[in-house]
Design a protein around this motif. Structure first.
Motif, PDB file in Angstrom:
ATOM      1  N   HIS A  82       3.373   6.115  -0.729  1.00 22.21           N
ATOM      2  CA  HIS A  82       2.242   5.458  -0.071  1.00 22.21           C
ATOM      3  C   HIS A  82       2.721   4.674   1.154  1.00 22.21           C
ATOM      4  CE1 HIS A  82      -1.758   3.678   0.215  1.00 22.21           C
ATOM      5  NE2 HIS A  82      -1.190   2.480   0.318  1.00 22.21           N
ATOM      6  N   GLN A  83       3.869   4.004   1.044  1.00 17.43           N
ATOM      7  CA  GLN A  83       4.408   3.229   2.171  1.00 17.43           C
ATOM      8  C   GLN A  83       4.818   4.140   3.320  1.00 17.43           C
ATOM      9  OE1 GLN A  83       7.528   0.813   0.506  1.00 17.43           O
ATOM     10  NE2 GLN A  83       6.105  -0.796  -0.142  1.00 17.43           N
ATOM     11  N   ARG A  84       5.349   5.317   3.012  1.00 13.78           N
ATOM     12  CA  ARG A  84       5.766   6.251   4.080  1.00 13.78           C
ATOM     13  C   ARG A  84       4.554   6.803   4.815  1.00 13.78           C
ATOM     14  NH1 ARG A  84       9.727   8.095   0.197  1.00 13.78           N
ATOM     15  NH2 ARG A  84       8.301   9.748  -0.396  1.00 13.78           N
ATOM     16  N   THR A  85       3.465   7.047   4.113  1.00  8.41           N
ATOM     17  CA  THR A  85       2.290   7.645   4.747  1.00  8.41           C
ATOM     18  C   THR A  85       1.418   6.615   5.444  1.00  8.41           C
ATOM     19  OG1 THR A  85       1.027   7.514   2.698  1.00  8.41           O
ATOM     20  CG2 THR A  85       2.199   9.572   3.141  1.00  8.41           C
ATOM     21  N   ASP A 129      -1.449  -1.863   7.646  1.00 10.35           N
ATOM     22  CA  ASP A 129      -1.583  -2.381   6.294  1.00 10.35           C
ATOM     23  C   ASP A 129      -1.604  -3.908   6.311  1.00 10.35           C
ATOM     24  OD1 ASP A 129       0.330  -2.702   3.369  1.00 10.35           O
ATOM     25  OD2 ASP A 129      -1.734  -1.948   3.453  1.00 10.35           O
ATOM     26  N   THR A 130      -0.776  -4.501   7.183  1.00 12.40           N
ATOM     27  CA  THR A 130      -0.716  -5.949   7.302  1.00 12.40           C
ATOM     28  C   THR A 130      -2.029  -6.494   7.837  1.00 12.40           C
ATOM     29  OG1 THR A 130       1.646  -5.825   7.711  1.00 12.40           O
ATOM     30  CG2 THR A 130       0.556  -7.863   8.343  1.00 12.40           C
ATOM     31  N   GLN A 164      -6.720   9.299  -3.203  1.00 13.70           N
ATOM     32  CA  GLN A 164      -7.752   8.522  -2.503  1.00 13.70           C
ATOM     33  C   GLN A 164      -7.149   7.621  -1.431  1.00 13.70           C
ATOM     34  OE1 GLN A 164      -9.684   6.396  -5.685  1.00 13.70           O
ATOM     35  NE2 GLN A 164     -10.506   8.267  -6.616  1.00 13.70           N
ATOM     36  N   GLY A 165      -5.845   7.522  -1.396  1.00 15.47           N
ATOM     37  CA  GLY A 165      -5.180   6.701  -0.389  1.00 15.47           C
ATOM     38  C   GLY A 165      -5.257   5.208  -0.695  1.00 15.47           C
ATOM     39  N   LYS A 166      -5.567   4.868  -1.922  1.00 16.25           N
ATOM     40  CA  LYS A 166      -5.679   3.452  -2.301  1.00 16.25           C
ATOM     41  C   LYS A 166      -4.306   2.871  -2.584  1.00 16.25           C
ATOM     42  CE  LYS A 166     -10.351   3.655  -4.030  1.00 16.25           C
ATOM     43  NZ  LYS A 166     -11.246   3.384  -5.118  1.00 16.25           N
ATOM     44  N   LYS A 167      -4.233   1.555  -2.490  1.00 17.22           N
ATOM     45  CA  LYS A 167      -2.970   0.873  -2.748  1.00 17.22           C
ATOM     46  C   LYS A 167      -2.602   1.035  -4.219  1.00 17.22           C
ATOM     47  CE  LYS A 167      -0.570  -3.439  -2.027  1.00 17.22           C
ATOM     48  NZ  LYS A 167      -0.634  -4.802  -1.599  1.00 17.22           N
ATOM     49  N   ILE A 168      -1.349   1.351  -4.461  1.00 15.64           N
ATOM     50  CA  ILE A 168      -0.865   1.597  -5.816  1.00 15.64           C
ATOM     51  C   ILE A 168      -0.216   0.321  -6.339  1.00 15.64           C
ATOM     52  CG2 ILE A 168       0.637   3.029  -7.259  1.00 15.64           C
ATOM     53  CD1 ILE A 168      -1.472   4.669  -5.800  1.00 15.64           C
ATOM     54  N   THR A 169      -0.845  -0.261  -7.366  1.00 12.56           N
ATOM     55  CA  THR A 169      -0.262  -1.418  -8.063  1.00 12.56           C
ATOM     56  C   THR A 169      -0.356  -1.149  -9.559  1.00 12.56           C
ATOM     57  OG1 THR A 169      -2.350  -2.613  -8.259  1.00 12.56           O
ATOM     58  CG2 THR A 169      -1.066  -3.027  -6.254  1.00 12.56           C
ATOM     59  N   HIS A 170       0.437  -1.845 -10.300  1.00 12.24           N
ATOM     60  CA  HIS A 170       0.401  -1.677 -11.752  1.00 12.24           C
ATOM     61  C   HIS A 170      -0.986  -2.038 -12.294  1.00 12.24           C
ATOM     62  CE1 HIS A 170       4.678  -0.833 -12.653  1.00 12.24           C
ATOM     63  NE2 HIS A 170       4.881  -1.465 -11.511  1.00 12.24           N
TER      64      HIS A 170
END
Length: 186
Positions: A71-74, A80-81, A35-41
């Motif tokens: 995710h950071q590479r894509t 993002d900032t 889904q392209g969402k931010k990945i956090t624990h």
């Protein structure tokens, strides 16, 4: 034999539950990544319906870290900032509004409590004062009665003193007369 008391059965159930939770974490991680969402624990744990501590467990933590790097590479950092900054500003404004609302609620509650305590103190004070006034009125009436009695006794005693002084004066006069008559007769 009861299956609830069998340690082997309980251990097997815990192992299956652990495997199931780990599989749910990996599935949630894949879904978030697609889904392209931010990945956090926290996001992975929330999506999988498990505790956050599980996402830090060995064998899971590495998958999350790898997904975060992908995710950071894509997603380039500047965009993002900007999104993060806008999100943070929105969250900050929402937090400020919530703080204002909470302060207003606190002030209203404080005022209501002060008003209620004031009424209670007024009620207590009025009752106490009424009782004290009644007590003092009774004491005053007793003292007035005592004063009337003492004043009456005082008048009676003064009358008696006056009468006794008159009697004394008359007795002195009589005594002097007797002494004079006695001295003349000698």
């Amino acid at each position: 034999m009861n299956s609830h008391g069998n340690p082997h059965t309980l251990a097997e159930a815990r192992r299956r539950d652990s495997l199931d939770k780990r599989q749910r974490v990996l599935t949630a991680l894949t879904a978030l990544e697609q889904q392209g969402k931010k990945i956090t624990h926290a996001a992975v744990a929330r999506t999988a319906g498990v505790s956050t501590w599980l996402t830090y467990a060995e064998g899971i933590r590495e998958h999350i870290k790898a997904a975060q790097q992908r995710h950071q590479r894509t997603n380039p950092r500047p965009a993002d900032t900007r999104n993060t900054t806008a999100t943070l500003r929105t969250e900050l404004e929402l937090a400020r509004q919530e703080v204002r609302t909470l302060r207003e609620d606190r002030d209203r509650m404080r005022q209501a409590i002060q008003h209620q305590l004031g009424q209670q103190l007024d009620a207590l004070s009025t009752a106490d004062l009424t009782e004290r006034v009644d007590e003092l009125t009774g004491d005053n009436q007793q003292l007035q009665e005592r004063l009337r009695q003492v004043t009456e006794d005082n008048h009676t005693l003064r009358s008696r003193v006056t009468s006794l002084e008159a009697d004394l004066g008359a007795a002195r006069t009589s005594l002097r007369r007797m002494i004079r008559e006695e001295n003349r007769g000698r």
